[in-house]
Design a protein around this motif. Structure first.
Motif, mmCIF file in Angstrom:
data_model
loop_
_atom_site.group_PDB
_atom_site.id
_atom_site.type_symbol
_atom_site.label_atom_id
_atom_site.label_comp_id
_atom_site.label_asym_id
_atom_site.label_seq_id
_atom_site.Cartn_x
_atom_site.Cartn_y
_atom_site.Cartn_z
ATOM 1 N N GLN A 275 -2.112 10.595 -0.248
ATOM 2 C CA GLN A 275 -2.311 9.815 0.977
ATOM 3 C C GLN A 275 -3.551 10.291 1.736
ATOM 4 O OE1 GLN A 275 1.491 10.014 3.075
ATOM 5 N NE2 GLN A 275 1.893 7.859 2.609
ATOM 6 N N ARG B 67 2.258 12.399 1.976
ATOM 7 C CA ARG B 67 2.668 12.343 0.570
ATOM 8 C C ARG B 67 1.433 12.548 -0.320
ATOM 9 N NH1 ARG B 67 6.921 8.012 0.700
ATOM 10 N NH2 ARG B 67 8.643 9.052 1.727
ATOM 11 N N TYR C 191 6.080 11.124 11.211
ATOM 12 C CA TYR C 191 5.966 11.941 9.988
ATOM 13 C C TYR C 191 5.031 13.107 10.254
ATOM 14 C CZ TYR C 191 7.587 7.620 7.779
ATOM 15 O OH TYR C 191 8.282 6.499 7.454
ATOM 16 N N GLU D 73 15.159 4.009 8.889
ATOM 17 C CA GLU D 73 15.468 4.026 7.464
ATOM 18 C C GLU D 73 16.705 4.886 7.202
ATOM 19 O OE1 GLU D 73 12.544 4.441 4.664
ATOM 20 O OE2 GLU D 73 11.504 2.696 5.473
ATOM 21 N N THR E 256 5.940 2.620 -6.543
ATOM 22 C CA THR E 256 6.700 2.018 -5.455
ATOM 23 C C THR E 256 7.330 3.129 -4.626
ATOM 24 O OG1 THR E 256 7.222 0.308 -7.005
ATOM 25 C CG2 THR E 256 8.504 0.327 -4.989
ATOM 26 N N GLY E 257 7.239 3.007 -3.330
ATOM 27 C CA GLY E 257 7.810 4.021 -2.460
ATOM 28 C C GLY E 257 6.865 5.205 -2.255
ATOM 29 N N GLY E 258 5.675 5.142 -2.860
ATOM 30 C CA GLY E 258 4.726 6.257 -2.771
ATOM 31 C C GLY E 258 4.035 6.349 -1.419
ATOM 32 N N GLY E 259 4.181 5.287 -0.611
ATOM 33 C CA GLY E 259 3.607 5.327 0.738
ATOM 34 C C GLY E 259 2.208 4.733 0.818
ATOM 35 N N LYS E 260 2.007 3.604 0.124
ATOM 36 C CA LYS E 260 0.669 2.992 0.112
ATOM 37 C C LYS E 260 0.320 2.408 1.485
ATOM 38 C CE LYS E 260 1.778 0.627 -3.712
ATOM 39 N NZ LYS E 260 2.881 1.426 -4.244
ATOM 40 N N SER E 261 1.305 1.825 2.163
ATOM 41 C CA SER E 261 0.985 1.120 3.420
ATOM 42 C C SER E 261 0.344 2.049 4.443
ATOM 43 C CB SER E 261 2.230 0.499 4.045
ATOM 44 O OG SER E 261 3.121 0.088 3.075
ATOM 45 N N THR F 43 4.212 15.371 7.580
ATOM 46 C CA THR F 43 3.482 15.757 6.355
ATOM 47 C C THR F 43 3.041 14.482 5.637
ATOM 48 O OG1 THR F 43 5.590 15.789 5.207
ATOM 49 C CG2 THR F 43 4.743 17.912 5.906
ATOM 50 N N ARG G 233 13.389 2.980 -2.695
ATOM 51 C CA ARG G 233 12.031 2.984 -2.131
ATOM 52 C C ARG G 233 11.910 3.994 -1.002
ATOM 53 N NH1 ARG G 233 8.842 -2.125 -2.523
ATOM 54 N NH2 ARG G 233 7.738 -1.082 -0.859
HETATM 55 P P1 ADP Z 1 4.822 1.552 -1.225
HETATM 56 O O1 ADP Z 1 4.099 0.430 -0.525
HETATM 57 O O2 ADP Z 1 3.900 2.513 -1.893
HETATM 58 O O3 ADP Z 1 5.927 1.081 -2.118
HETATM 59 P P2 ADP Z 1 5.669 2.196 1.408
HETATM 60 O O4 ADP Z 1 4.341 2.173 2.033
HETATM 61 O O5 ADP Z 1 6.580 1.036 1.642
HETATM 62 O O6 ADP Z 1 5.537 2.437 -0.143
HETATM 63 O O7 ADP Z 1 6.387 3.562 1.826
HETATM 64 C C1 ADP Z 1 7.655 3.877 1.331
HETATM 65 C C2 ADP Z 1 8.434 4.616 2.395
HETATM 66 O O8 ADP Z 1 7.909 5.906 2.584
HETATM 67 C C3 ADP Z 1 8.368 3.950 3.757
HETATM 68 O O9 ADP Z 1 9.627 4.046 4.313
HETATM 69 C C4 ADP Z 1 7.350 4.767 4.508
HETATM 70 O O10 ADP Z 1 7.544 4.692 5.892
HETATM 71 C C5 ADP Z 1 7.654 6.160 3.970
HETATM 72 N N1 ADP Z 1 6.500 7.059 4.075
HETATM 73 C C6 ADP Z 1 5.218 6.792 3.815
HETATM 74 N N2 ADP Z 1 4.451 7.867 4.014
HETATM 75 C C7 ADP Z 1 5.274 8.861 4.413
HETATM 76 C C8 ADP Z 1 5.085 10.237 4.790
HETATM 77 N N3 ADP Z 1 3.879 10.797 4.780
HETATM 78 N N4 ADP Z 1 6.170 10.949 5.147
HETATM 79 C C9 ADP Z 1 7.394 10.381 5.150
HETATM 80 N N5 ADP Z 1 7.642 9.100 4.824
HETATM 81 C C10 ADP Z 1 6.593 8.356 4.467
#
Ligand code: ADP
Length: 626
Positions: free
Chosen positions: A30, A27, A23, A569, A49-54, A25, A329
């Motif tokens: 982050q 989100r 990646y 993905e 959800t899908g916001g990229g918390k991990s 950029t 997601r």
């Molecule tokens: P959450 O836990 O918030 O529901 P995830 O951590 O599972 O979300 O992330 C959702 C998706 O977004 C995953 O496929 C992750 O790899 C992707 N993702 C996270 N950060 C970025 C980023 N900076 N750029 C592109 N994709 C990202």
């Protein structure tokens, strides 16, 4: 003298992210969430959800070194995270009850030797005496609590085991604790901070809107027919169909299979082995459609769910948000359809009253009913769905038109002369002396010349045939809309009959307005509007190639026994099918293709792309759409 604290910058992090995850950029929020981890400051991060918390805790864990401990509520979630990190070339492990003694010993050794960057644990295991000593020895400095709302009674997923995390502070006074959740309410947030005793935490709350989700609330006429319409729009795609009862799940799944649709049922009445088999089949893309009760939930990490269909109203907007949250997601477009009838709230209230009376918990009923009323208002509402949801969770919504809900896309329209239609219905209820149920009143209004109507002399009533020419389904729906607006009542358990109230008479006298809606009539086979996002995200994508790439991904996932999205993905596959790279170097430029994945899978995907394009004379290396 202690050595100076090392400093890391976001630029260092971005290099790590590009290398492992591909990646380029970040989100929203982050960067701030990662900065809090790098600074060793407690934090609470609320992102949808899908916001990229991990990534917020994973990337800093790689940059800082040492071991970051991640607490997660389910083995299935831990497995997907560990698989995904390993696919990015990051040392990760989970120690859970599914391991054999030998495996557990081996992982513990790795942990002791400091070789594991991210260690996933259940809350119970964390506080086991022997184990936390290991963690103390290796001086764990960062804890990430995933699904942190599970600690709160106020959340919808309270897990008593999470309460044990209160002891973290006692065991690891020097460590920073970071909590992550998608649950938005203020009460839950406050509770998480208090329960985990977060110290002066950085609190980051993201935007709750999910612009990639298209919300539709449609009057329910015929569940099977309407389900088939949704499936028709999502052929070959993944989806979850939620039903209220186990019986409904079994019946609908069987009816779909009869139509040659591979749909598996899932509910709490099945054995845990059966349920696990269904989850695995869904995760590895062996099956795309699941018909389920809400028991099908948190362990579902499949990121390319393209539709969620509710065949009845959920219990609250929190549940709705959570369940629809499983769609899209990956950030790509997904559709959330809710089939609604004004009868839903009536059914729910009587069901919940009965069970509360049996359990002696009537005191909770007003609160439960409040949630039902909010949900019902949302379904009936005339406000843009995105706006209504975001506002419910306490945020503002700026756009005038979301371009992604039934109302803004014009799926439904106001019934012309709604007041007159309502007056006809209410007069008919009065004429049949408030002694008949919906079916009979509809028959009289539609002028049905049946034995039942004739033998009661109702074919002689002045209201007979007043709504001739309208379908049963439409009239039924309007009756429920009137009930929902409380200008008509349905009373009695065994044989519910329609009754008037004071508000009914006000409507009949023209002193009170009502609003009725109906679906916009479309020509047979005509699809409802596509969203802008759907159109854009498929622009230039070679669908045939995309499907071929998906098949290859499915085979690789099966070989490696991982969920399909761990390989690549959907977003990456779509981009590959659009750009059609001719070399591995070009493939590396596609967002989501990190170095290790390129090494592991690049050649297989490249071969397929090159063969496909050569056979069809398609151009390679198409510039990305900006
Ligand atoms: P959450 O836990 O918030 O529901 P995830 O951590 O599972 O979300 O992330 C959702 C998706 O977004 C995953 O496929 C992750 O790899 C992707 N993702 C996270 N950060 C970025 C980023 N900076 N750029 C592109 N994709 C990202």
């Amino acid at each position: 003298m202690s050595s100076p604290k090392p400093t890391w910058s976001l630029a260092d992090l971005q290099k790590i992210i590009a290398h492992h995850w591909g990646y380029r950029t970040l989100r929203p929020l982050q960067d701030q969430a990662m900065q809090a981890v790098l600074d060793g400051r407690d934090s609470l991060v609320v992102l949808p959800t899908g916001g990229g918390k991990s990534l917020c805790y994973q990337a800093p864990a790689v940059l800082r070194g040492g071991t970051t401990v991640v607490i997660s509520p389910l083995i299935a979630l831990m497995k997907d995270q560990v698989d995904s990190l390993r696919a990015c070339g990051i040392a990760a492990a989970s120690i859970d009850s599914s391991l054999s003694a030998t495996e557990r010993f081996a992982y513990e050794m790795d942990v002791r030797q400091g070789e594991v960057r991210l260690l996933f644990l259940s809350p119970e295991r964390l506080v086991q005496t022997a184990f936390y000593r290991v963690l103390q020895q290796i001086e764990v400095h960062t804890f990430a609590i995933d699904e942190a709302h599970c600690i709160s009674h106020w959340g919808h997923d309270f897990r008593p085991e999470y309460r044990q995390l209160r002891r973290l502070r006692e065991f690891f006074p020097q460590a920073a604790v970071h909590a992550y959740t998608a649950t938005a309410t203020e009460a839950v947030r406050r509770d998480i901070i208090a329960q985990l005793a977060l110290q002066n935490p950085v609190v980051l709350v993201g935007n709750f809107d999910r612009p990639n989700l298209l919300y539709r609330v449609l009057p329910r006429h015929d569940v099977l027919k309407q389900t088939l319409e949704v499936l028709e729009r999502h052929q070959g795609e993944a989806g979850i169909i939620y039903c209220l009862r186990r019986r409904d799940v079994d019946e609908l799944a069987a009816a779909l299979r009869k139509k040659h649709i591979k749909a598996l049922p899932y509910h709490a009445g099945m054995s845990s082995e059966e349920r696990q088999a269904v989850q695995d089949a869904f995760a590895s893309e062996q099956v795309d459609v699941i018909v389920a009760t809400v028991a099908f939930g948190m362990g579902i990490d499949r990121s390319n769910v393209r539709f969620v269909l509710h065949t009845a109203m959920p219990k609250s907007l929190e549940h709705y948000q959570q369940e629809t949250g499983r769609a899209g997601r990956d950030g790509l477009e997904a559709e959330c359809v809710l089939l609604y009838s004004g009868a839903d709230i009536i059914t729910f209230k009587s069901m919940l009253t009965k069970s509360a009376q049996e359990a002696g918990t009537e005191a909770h009923l007003p609160n439960v009913f409040q949630h039902l009323d909010d949900m019902d208002r949302y379904c009936r509402g005339a406000v843009c769905r995105h706006r209504a949801l975001v506002r419910y969770f306490g945020q503002d919504y700026a756009p005038d038109n979301c371009n992604a809900c039934d109302l803004c896309l014009g799926d439904t329209e106001a019934v012309p002369d709604a007041l007159i239609v309502a007056q006809k219905i209410l007069s008919c209820v009065a004429r049949v002396k408030q002694s008949f149920g919906i079916g009979h009143v509809i028959a009289v209004l539609r002028g049905e010349n049946t034995e039942n109507v004739r033998k009661r002399g109702h074919d002689k009533l002045t209201t007979f045939g007043l709504l001739k020419g309208h379908s049963r389904a439409d009239v039924r729906d309007w009756v429920y809309q009137l009930i929902a607006q409380e200008v008509l009542q349905q009373v009695g358990d065994d044989y519910p009959v329609l009754r008037l109230n004071d508000a009914s008479w006000e409507v009949m006298r023209g002193q009170r307005q009502v609003r009725l809606v109906q679906l916009v009539r479309r020509k047979k086979g005509q699809r409802p509007e596509k969203t802008k996002m759907e159109t854009i995200s498929w622009e230039g994508v070679d669908r045939e190639l995309f499907e071929a790439l998906r098949r290859l991904r499915r085979d690789l996932a099966r070989e490696r026994q991982v969920s399909a999205f761990i390989i690549f993905e959907d977003r990456v596959l779509r981009e590959l099918a659009r750009v059609r790279p001719s070399t591995l170097e070009r493939m590396r430029l596609v967002p989501g293709v990190g170095d290790k994945r390129l090494r592991d899978f690049g050649a297989r995907f490249l071969e397929l792309i090159v063969d496909h394009c050569r056979a069809r004379g398609l151009p390679f290396d198409v510039p990305p759409v900006c």
